[in-house]
Design a protein around this motif. Structure first.
Motif, PDB file in Angstrom:
ATOM      1  N   HIS A  89       0.506  -0.919  -0.059  1.00 34.58           N
ATOM      2  CA  HIS A  89       0.213  -0.034   0.281  1.00 34.58           C
ATOM      3  C   HIS A  89       0.865   1.732   0.209  1.00 34.58           C
ATOM      4  O   HIS A  89       1.851   1.403   0.529  1.00 34.58           O
ATOM      5  CB  HIS A  89      -1.301  -0.177   1.150  1.00 34.58           C
ATOM      6  N   ASP A 100       6.604   1.505   5.188  1.00 38.08           N
ATOM      7  CA  ASP A 100       5.608   0.749   5.696  1.00 38.08           C
ATOM      8  C   ASP A 100       5.171   0.674   4.842  1.00 38.08           C
ATOM      9  O   ASP A 100       4.237   1.550   3.971  1.00 38.08           O
ATOM     10  CB  ASP A 100       4.965   1.445   7.297  1.00 38.08           C
ATOM     11  N   GLY A 101       4.503  -0.033   4.130  1.00 38.38           N
ATOM     12  CA  GLY A 101       4.026  -0.251   2.494  1.00 38.38           C
ATOM     13  C   GLY A 101       4.698  -0.286   1.178  1.00 38.38           C
ATOM     14  O   GLY A 101       4.725  -0.383   0.351  1.00 38.38           O
ATOM     15  N   GLU A 134      -4.540   0.274   3.313  1.00 39.14           N
ATOM     16  CA  GLU A 134      -4.955  -0.309   4.192  1.00 39.14           C
ATOM     17  C   GLU A 134      -5.083  -0.307   5.496  1.00 39.14           C
ATOM     18  O   GLU A 134      -4.855  -1.075   6.087  1.00 39.14           O
ATOM     19  CB  GLU A 134      -3.251  -0.722   3.812  1.00 39.14           C
ATOM     20  N   GLU A 135      -3.891   1.542   5.513  1.00 41.49           N
ATOM     21  CA  GLU A 135      -4.413   1.675   7.005  1.00 41.49           C
ATOM     22  C   GLU A 135      -5.283   1.498   8.189  1.00 41.49           C
ATOM     23  O   GLU A 135      -5.019   1.301   9.581  1.00 41.49           O
ATOM     24  CB  GLU A 135      -3.082   2.952   6.952  1.00 41.49           C
ATOM     25  N   HIS A 196       8.002  -6.365   2.730  1.00 44.96           N
ATOM     26  CA  HIS A 196       7.319  -4.760   3.927  1.00 44.96           C
ATOM     27  C   HIS A 196       8.625  -5.169   4.850  1.00 44.96           C
ATOM     28  O   HIS A 196       9.347  -5.742   4.874  1.00 44.96           O
ATOM     29  CB  HIS A 196       6.006  -5.538   4.555  1.00 44.96           C
ATOM     30  N   GLN A 199       8.647  -4.207  11.340  1.00 45.24           N
ATOM     31  CA  GLN A 199       7.972  -4.082  11.944  1.00 45.24           C
ATOM     32  C   GLN A 199       8.076  -4.122  13.666  1.00 45.24           C
ATOM     33  O   GLN A 199       6.764  -3.169  14.505  1.00 45.24           O
ATOM     34  CB  GLN A 199       6.420  -3.379  11.519  1.00 45.24           C
ATOM     35  N   HIS A 364      -1.711  -6.898   7.033  1.00 43.31           N
ATOM     36  CA  HIS A 364      -1.594  -6.380   6.142  1.00 43.31           C
ATOM     37  C   HIS A 364      -2.065  -7.558   5.504  1.00 43.31           C
ATOM     38  O   HIS A 364      -2.730  -7.792   4.381  1.00 43.31           O
ATOM     39  CB  HIS A 364      -0.564  -7.546   5.280  1.00 43.31           C
TER      40      HIS A 364
HETATM   41 MN    MN Z   1       2.118  -1.541   6.418  1.00 44.12          MN
END
Ligand code: MN
Ligand code: GLV
Ligand code: MN
Length: 417
Positions: A89, A100-101, A134-135, A196, A199, A364
Motif C-alpha cells: 500500500h 511501511d507499505g 490498508e492502514e 514489508h 515493524q 497486511h
Molecule cells: Mn503496512
C-alpha cells in the motif's frame, strides 16, 4: 543466453530501489523524516500518479478497480496464465514512516525494472498491486480494499466507509480520480508476495536480514461510546457526576490489563479517544474510543473479547454511563501458503542471507489475499523495531536483500509448470 541462465544472473538494483523510495517519500514528507499520506487525500493521489507514471515508463499496462486498487501488468510468455502478483500500500499513518507499505509496492516495481533490464520473459505475467486504504487510519477498518477483492466485504460496504468528517471512500475515490471501472476481485492470481519491513524488533535483535513470514496474528477492533452528562466543573459535587472520561480512563486501564494478562503474545491498544465537548471546565459528557486487540491464537483473542465485554459493562454501570459497544472488525489469524513460504526461504538461502521464520504482528493486505491466492511475505528489519512513527528507518542493503528475495520467489512461481 537462455532464460534459465539469465535468471541466475538477475540482481535487483538496490540504489534504484532506494532512490524510488526517497522520491516517493517527498510526497507528504513530514518534518521528522516520516510521511503523512492518508488514504484518498490529494497526497495519496500524487503518490498514485507517480507510481502509475513509473509503471508506464517500465512498459506496464494499468488497471484500476472500483475500490481504487491499482494493478500494473507486465505480460508473460503465456499471457493467458493468471499473474504472479506483488504489492502492498501507498497510504500511511498520520505520523507514519517512509517504508511501511511503500517498500512492498516499490520493491515490486524494482522487480519489473530488473526483468526489463535483462529482457527476461517470465512464463506467467507479473503484476504490481497498490491496495487502497490498508492502514485503516482515515477509514476503518484496515485492509478494506484487499478485503473487498478477497470477498470478505462487499463493494457497498467498502465504498461507504466514512472518515471522521463523514466523507466516504466512494466520494473520495471519485474526487481524486481513482474510482476505476474494473470489478473488484473475482479473477485468479497464481501467487501473491508482499515485501514489508518487520515493524517489530526480532530480526534486528537476532541479526537476521530476512524474515520468512509463516503466519499473521488475528485482530479484533472495537468502537466504544460512553455517554454520561455534561455539567459545570465548579458547582457539580463529585458524587453527582456522570463523567464519561473517567469511565473511558477505566476502560483504557482495563484494555491494557487484558493485554498484560494474556502474555507473552497479546497486544491491546486504545489508539483513539474523542472527548465531547472537550472543554476544560465542562465535565465530559461523551467519549468515543477505539480498541485494537491482537493475538496469533483465535482462542486467546476470544478470551480477551469476553474479558473486555465484562469490563466495559461493569465500568459503565458503576459510572452511571450509557454504553454503545461494537466490534467493527475481526481478522482471524492466518497461515500463509506452504509453497510460497518455501519459495521465500529458498530465495533467502540461495543468497546466503541470514533468515528466520516469523509471525507477522501487523495486518497486511497479504492476509486477505491469502484467502483467494497462494500467498507469502518477505520481511526485512527496521531500526529498533519502530514503525507507525516518523522515525521509522531501514537499511538500504536490507531493503535490497528483501527485494532480491522477492524477485527470486516471484520467478520461481512465475516460471513453474
Ligand atoms: Mn503496512
Ligand atoms: C496495519 O498497519 C496494522 O495496524 O497492522
Ligand atoms: Mn501500517
Amino acid at each position: 543466453m537462455s532464460e534459465a541462465d539469465k535468471a541466475d544472473n538477475l540482481r535487483i538494483n538496490g540504489e534504484r530501489l532506494w532512490q524510488s523510495l526517497m522520491d516517493m517519500h517527498k510526497i507528504g514528507a513530514t518534518e521528522k523524516g516520516g510521511n503523512c499520506r492518508l488514504a484518498l487525500t490529494d497526497l495519496d493521489r500524487e503518490g498514485r500518479d507517480l507510481f502509475v507514471r513509473w509503471c508506464k515508463e517500465a512498459g506496464c499496462t494499468i488497471t484500476v478497480d472500483k475500490m481504487g486498487n491499482i494493478f500494473a501488468r507486465r505480460p508473460g510468455r503465456d499471457d493467458s496464465l493468471p499473474p504472479v502478483m506483488m504489492g502492498s500500500h501507498l497510504d500511511t499513518q498520520p505520523t507514519g514512516g517512509k517504508f511501511d507499505g511503500v517498500y512492498g509496492v516499490l520493491a515490486g516495481l524494482e522487480v519489473v525494472r530488473t526483468l526489463n533490464d535483462m529482457n527476461y520473459e517470465t512464463n506467467a505475467p507479473i503484476e504490481v498491486a497498490v491496495w487502497t486504504n490498508e492502514e485503516g487510519s482515515r477509514f476503518a477498518p484496515a485492509m478494506v480494499a484487499s478485503g473487498v477483492f478477497a470477498g470478505v466485504f462487499d463493494l457497498d460496504y467498502g465504498l461507504s466507509r466514512k472518515d471522521v468528517d463523514g466523507r466516504t471512500m466512494g466520494e473520495e475515490l471519485q474526487r481524486i480520480g481513482y474510482a476505476g471501472e474494473a470489478e473488484v476481485g473475482g479473477r485468479p492470481i497464481r501467487a501473491f508476495f508482499e515485501a514489508h519491513i518487520e515493524q517489530g524488533p526480532i530480526l534486528e535483535a537476532e541479526e537476521k536480514v530476512i524474515g520468512v513470514v509463516t503466519h499473521a496474528q488475528g485482530q479484533r477492533w472495537y468502537e466504544i461510546t460512553l455517554t454520561g452528562q455534561e455539567a459545570h466543573a465548579g458547582p457539580t459535587p463529585m458524587a453527582r457526576r456522570r463523567d464519561a472520561l473517567v469511565g473511558a480512563a477505566r476502560v483504557i486501564e482495563a484494555v491494557n490489563r487484558i493485554g498484560l494478562e494474556n502474555q507473552p503474545l497479546a497486544c491491546a491498544t486504545v489508539g483513539m479517544v474523542q472527548v465531547h465537548p472537550n472543554s476544560r471546565n465542562v465535565i465530559p459528557g461523551r467519549v468515543f474510543l477505539t480498541v485494537d486487540f491482537r493475538h496469533p491464537e483465535d482462542e486467546v483473542l476470544s478470551r480477551m473479547d469476553a474479558a473486555l465485554r465484562a469490563e466495559v459493562e461493569e465500568i459503565s454501570a458503576r459510572g452511571g454511563l450509557e454504553l454503545q459497544f461494537e466490534q467493527i472488525w475481526y481478522s482471524p489469524p492466518i497461515a500463509f501458503d506452504a509453497a510460497c513460504v518455501a519459495a521465500v526461504r529458498r530465495a533467502a538461502e540461495a543468497n546466503g542471507y541470514p533468515h528466520r521464520d516469523i509471525v507477522s504482528g501487523a495486518g497486511h493486505d497479504a492476509c486477505y489475499i491469502s484467502r483467494v491466492a497462494p500467498t507469502g511475505m518477505v520481511f526485512v528489519p527496521c531500526e529498533n523495531g519502530i514503525s507507525h512513527n516518523e522515525i521509522e528507518n531501514a537499511k538500504p542493503e536490507d531493503l535490497a536483500a528483501g527485494c532480491q528475495v522477492l524477485l527470486q520467489a516471484v520467478l520461481e512461481r512465475a516460471d513453474a509448470d
